[in-house]
Enzyme design. Sequence first.
Site, mmCIF file in Angstrom:
data_model
loop_
_atom_site.group_PDB
_atom_site.id
_atom_site.type_symbol
_atom_site.label_atom_id
_atom_site.label_comp_id
_atom_site.label_asym_id
_atom_site.label_seq_id
_atom_site.Cartn_x
_atom_site.Cartn_y
_atom_site.Cartn_z
ATOM 1 C CD GLU A 330 86.927 -27.388 -110.380
ATOM 2 O OE1 GLU A 330 85.730 -27.717 -110.536
ATOM 3 O OE2 GLU A 330 87.751 -28.094 -109.767
ATOM 4 N NE ARG A 334 82.937 -27.371 -109.802
ATOM 5 C CZ ARG A 334 83.040 -27.483 -108.484
ATOM 6 N NH1 ARG A 334 82.054 -27.067 -107.716
ATOM 7 N NH2 ARG A 334 84.120 -28.005 -107.926
ATOM 8 C CG ASP A 463 91.048 -36.857 -111.015
ATOM 9 O OD1 ASP A 463 91.498 -35.935 -111.719
ATOM 10 O OD2 ASP A 463 90.206 -36.690 -110.114
ATOM 11 C CB THR A 688 84.750 -35.219 -114.944
ATOM 12 O OG1 THR A 688 85.396 -35.797 -113.815
ATOM 13 C CG2 THR A 688 84.924 -33.706 -114.912
#
EC number: 3.2.1.113
Length: 699
Positions: A330, A334, A463, A688
């Site tokens: 994460e 980000r 995913d 992503t």
Amino acid sequence: MAACEGRRSGALGSSQSDFLTPPVGGAPWAVATTVVMYPPPPPPPHRDFISVTLSFGENYDNSKSWRRRSCWRKWKQLSRLQRNMILFLLAFLLFCGLLFYINLADHWKALAFRLEEEQKMRPEIAGLKPANPPVLPAPQKADTDPENLPEISSQKTQRHIQRGPPHLQIRPPSQDLKDGTQEEATKRQEAPVDPRPEGDPQRTVISWRGAVIEPEQGTELPSRRAEVPTKPPLPPARTQGTPVHLNYRQKGVIDVFLHAWKGYRKFAWGHDELKPVSRSFSEWFGLGLTLIDALDTMWILGLRKEFEEARKWVSKKLHFEKDVDVNLFESTIRILGGLLSAYHLSGDSLFLRKAEDFGNRLMPAFRTPSKIPYSDVNIGTGVAHPPRWTSDSTVAEVTSIQLEFRELSRLTGDKKFQEAVEKVTQHIHGLSGKKDGLVPMFINTHSGLFTHLGVFTLGARADSYYEYLLKQWIQGGKQETQLLEDYVEAIEGVRTHLLRHSEPSKLTFVGELAHGRFSAKMDHLVCFLPGTLALGVYHGLPASHMELAQELMETCYQMNRQMETGLSPEIVHFNLYPQPGRRDVEVKPADRHNLLRPETVESLFYLYRVTGDRKYQDWGWEILQSFSRFTRVPSGGYSSINNVQDPQKPEPRDKMESFFLGETLKYLFLLFSDDPNLLSLDAYVFNTEAHPLPIWTPA
């Protein structure tokens, strides 16, 4: 009466022999008339010791119950049920102890390994060093003339849009660089570069189950890794300008962004996420997550005032010397992705310095016996560890950080970032446990092996593995054939094992497979797939991928449209058999929340860019209106909701995820743009988290 009394007294007074023996001749018993007196017993012998009695308390009653008894006798006195229960409990405790010992041994081994590695290599976090020659080529600068762009494949579909360089006006880096980056860039640009061999090199063709891919002209494919020129130039400086004309839908996106930013700025400035209903904030990493995630969105939307204010906070307030655990995945997509993207769009070296500092602090996560990174790392102490409840990482976590780390190596010249993530990619490529390109969801950081075998999904925890296979291939100039082969094989695996059609409308959807048993469950996260398929077709993959992309795009749109609020739930289940009165899509009460996710509008953006079909813009406009109607908080911000099936009471969850500004609104703005040069797919690849990174020029 006297006789009776005399008999009683004689019996009591006579000796025992007289009392027991009848008279001679068998005569009846006679009443004793004479009492025989025995002499008193002799006194006890003199003792030369003292006898002491120890009391066992006031209640001691000379009972023998306190004395030790045989354990075996005690065991035999138990009932069979009691004995069985005790045996079962002992066996269970023994089993738990064995598991604990094994787990403890693994942790001690990993700890010893980490300590040894930390002594060898300490993270360098002192700041950005003067840049070394980059390990990878510079970003691709697309041809200004669309006709001069190289053809990728004869199978590439016709698009109804213009292709060309990105239209974003980018300002030059600041002149007051403290780290010498600008000076180094000038030296590298003046350095001689070896000329390319004369003539047109032979084009290598890659064929994989119907996909025929020709690399960019002038490239070769001797290995998996992109070839590195000796001293490639840094990205050229570009100047800032004003955005192109905006249509009313793009202006609508800007209005939504400004309302969301108003709430964040007022109630959560510098914190991770806004809680719009309670007008407060929540912390995850304590690093201004929403602000960093939104930097490039503000630049793309032309919000220069807001961008400069956020840039000032990054300069003055963003520090990574914190004793805090961050999630590797994460924080990479980000924070690291957001900083790298902000650097590329603005040219401001501040963001690159912050990115390298943060990247160095993430590196301890890779110090594992298998080189599969831990899920969490403390950016202050440099201590990394798996989750508290397991030693596994998810496959998506360890395979969806490659774009960012590779780009960081290219910009800084430090190979360690790229080498760390490519070891992971190479390791995953050679693992057993796959099913026609599909991978399990978990991998053990100690052994490096897949766990929870036999479970396959394109939803949560797996995913973005598939997404990054394609995007790494694009990022590296389409030279790393192993990535392309793994991606195409995985798409064929999806067709074979996970694809079904619902009833009654025959919607195409992607389900899940658990030990050979199919489940008609589809996460909203899976709606990334139509866009990824379309991106592959844009770069030369077979037209059949576009057919599947369009079918899945229709399904994702219906997941929104069939809900009363027009917003998709987190998870849906499809009906496989026709039943009167039942729709294709059904939602369980626990799954009907919406988190403001971007996957549907992300795919709409790609589908519109590739096909030019305006229905995708219309679908995106419907979704934006639903966000405005059911998630808007008057005081500022937008909130995820609990119930997409109740327009009267959607039940706000009091949280605005950072990706609403970083992804959802960015993709909607790009979707509504009719300018294909705005972040052209020929020049940029999105991570992503929707942060655009440049495509490298082939060596």
